[in-house]
Design an enzyme around this catalytic site. Structure first.
Site, PDB file in Angstrom:
ATOM      1  N   LYS A  72       0.816  -1.225   0.000  1.00  0.00           N
ATOM      2  CA  LYS A  72       0.000   0.000   0.000  1.00  0.00           C
ATOM      3  C   LYS A  72       0.848   1.273   0.000  1.00  0.00           C
ATOM      4  O   LYS A  72       0.426   2.305  -0.513  1.00  0.00           O
ATOM      5  CB  LYS A  72      -0.958  -0.002   1.194  1.00  0.00           C
ATOM      6  CG  LYS A  72      -2.047  -1.063   1.074  1.00  0.00           C
ATOM      7  CD  LYS A  72      -3.034  -1.006   2.215  1.00  0.00           C
ATOM      8  CE  LYS A  72      -4.014  -2.180   2.111  1.00  0.00           C
ATOM      9  NZ  LYS A  72      -5.028  -2.167   3.169  1.00  0.00           N
ATOM     10  N   ASP A 108     -10.154   2.206   2.735  1.00  0.00           N
ATOM     11  CA  ASP A 108     -10.247   1.398   3.962  1.00  0.00           C
ATOM     12  C   ASP A 108     -11.009   2.125   5.080  1.00  0.00           C
ATOM     13  O   ASP A 108     -11.849   1.526   5.760  1.00  0.00           O
ATOM     14  CB  ASP A 108      -8.840   1.038   4.473  1.00  0.00           C
ATOM     15  CG  ASP A 108      -8.195  -0.063   3.644  1.00  0.00           C
ATOM     16  OD1 ASP A 108      -8.932  -0.884   3.065  1.00  0.00           O
ATOM     17  OD2 ASP A 108      -6.947  -0.110   3.593  1.00  0.00           O
TER      18      ASP A 108
END
Ligand code: ATR
Length: 287
Positions: A72, A108
């Protein structure tokens, strides 16, 4: 067959490992539900060749990727344009390959928030929130938690300096939202929180729950960002102390819905997808 593949838009979850990922079945369900024709694959990236692997996927007709552990941060560096929430998180879990450049976002936090506020019906406004961990998982969600305007968010971590860095990066947003933001050690993180969120990987290392039950207010909601066996020790502990619990499966489906909308401009209905995924995880919990 190859002719059919070439006309369908291709997406993938890029990570290492990816074999366990539930994202392909989630996005396949969203595609059916919204009448979209697409293919969603698993893209296993060698640890030293994330960028090359994703570039090759884009060159072969890929339209976007979800990014999972451990890439990420590399995806954040790779995107030419970033959403404000991805900038704040310092991490990207969704890439869209636009013609002119690559756009990076992080869904997220929105996924976690939606699962807590919509699915669990627990609005965070005015509440006291304790977030455990200051690694990638916590960095990805802290901005969204602050955006929900709780009275307070405390970040507690084994290494307090990492919690302090995380809150420093989010202080301006917290000031703007009128949210009290603080860092603490796991041994000394206070009492009586309405919502406790586990963003540590302690359970993967077989470690004990790193806080005492005094952190829970009566009727607290306890969320683990993991699901399946990895979430069980923390959530069992929470239930044994009277808390309502939620694993990370709802967050997984909600962050996927947000990514799907970024790619396709359509918002899928998450409830039936979460129901069927729950059933399959409960039957086959090894994920
Ligand atoms: P992720 O991307 O999953 O968040 P990470 O960035 O390596 O992974 O972060 C892991 C988090 O779990 C960190 O907050 C880590 O604490 P440290 O910053 O002190 O390392 C926390 N963690 C891992 N094992 C732990 C344990 N046994 N007890 C408490 N916290 C733990």
């Amino acid at each position: 067959m190859s002719e059919t593949l070439s006309v369908l838009d291709r997406y993938a979850v890029a990570g290492n490992p990816v074999a366990h990922s539930r994202s392909p079945e989630i996005h396949a369900a969203f595609a059916v539900q919204t009448g979209q024709s697409l293919i969603y694959e698993r893209l296993l990236c060698p640890l030293d060749a994330f960028v090359e692997t994703v570039q090759a996927f884009a060159a072969a007709g890929g339209r976007g990727c979800n990014i999972t552990v451990p890439f990420k941060f590399e995806a954040h560096a790779l995107a030419a344009r970033l959403s404000p929430r991805a900038q704040l998180a310092g991490a990207v879990n969704t890439l869209r390959f636009d013609a002119e450049d690559w756009f990076g976002d992080n869904t997220d936090g929105a996924g976690l928030l939606r699962d807590i506020e919509q699915n669990a019906q627990r609005p965070l406004a005015g509440r006291r929130v304790l977030l455990l961990g200051a690694g990638g998982a916590s960095a990805g969600v802290l901005g969204s938690l602050i955006g929900a305007k709780p009275a307070e968010v405390q970040v507690a971590n084994r290494s307090v300096d990492k919690a302090e860095s995380l809150i420093t990066a989010h202080q301006a947003l917290a000031d703007e939202m009128g949210v009290k933001l603080s860092a603490a050690s796991l041994q000394d993180c206070g009492r009586g929180f309405d919502v406790l969120i586990n963003g540590t990987s302690a359970s993967l290392a077989g470690a004990a729950v790193p806080v005492g039950p005094e952190v829970l207010a009566p009727g607290a909601l306890v969320v683990d960002m993991m699901y399946g066996p990895a979430a069980a020790p923390f959530l069992n502990w929470a239930r044994s102390h009277g808390a309502e619990t939620r694993d990370g499966l709802g967050m997984l489906v909600e962050q996927a819905a947000e990514a799907f909308e970024i790619w396709r401009g359509r918002r899928p209905d998450t409830a039936p997808v979460l129901r069927s995924l729950r059933q399959s995880v409960d039957e086959k919990p090894a994920a």
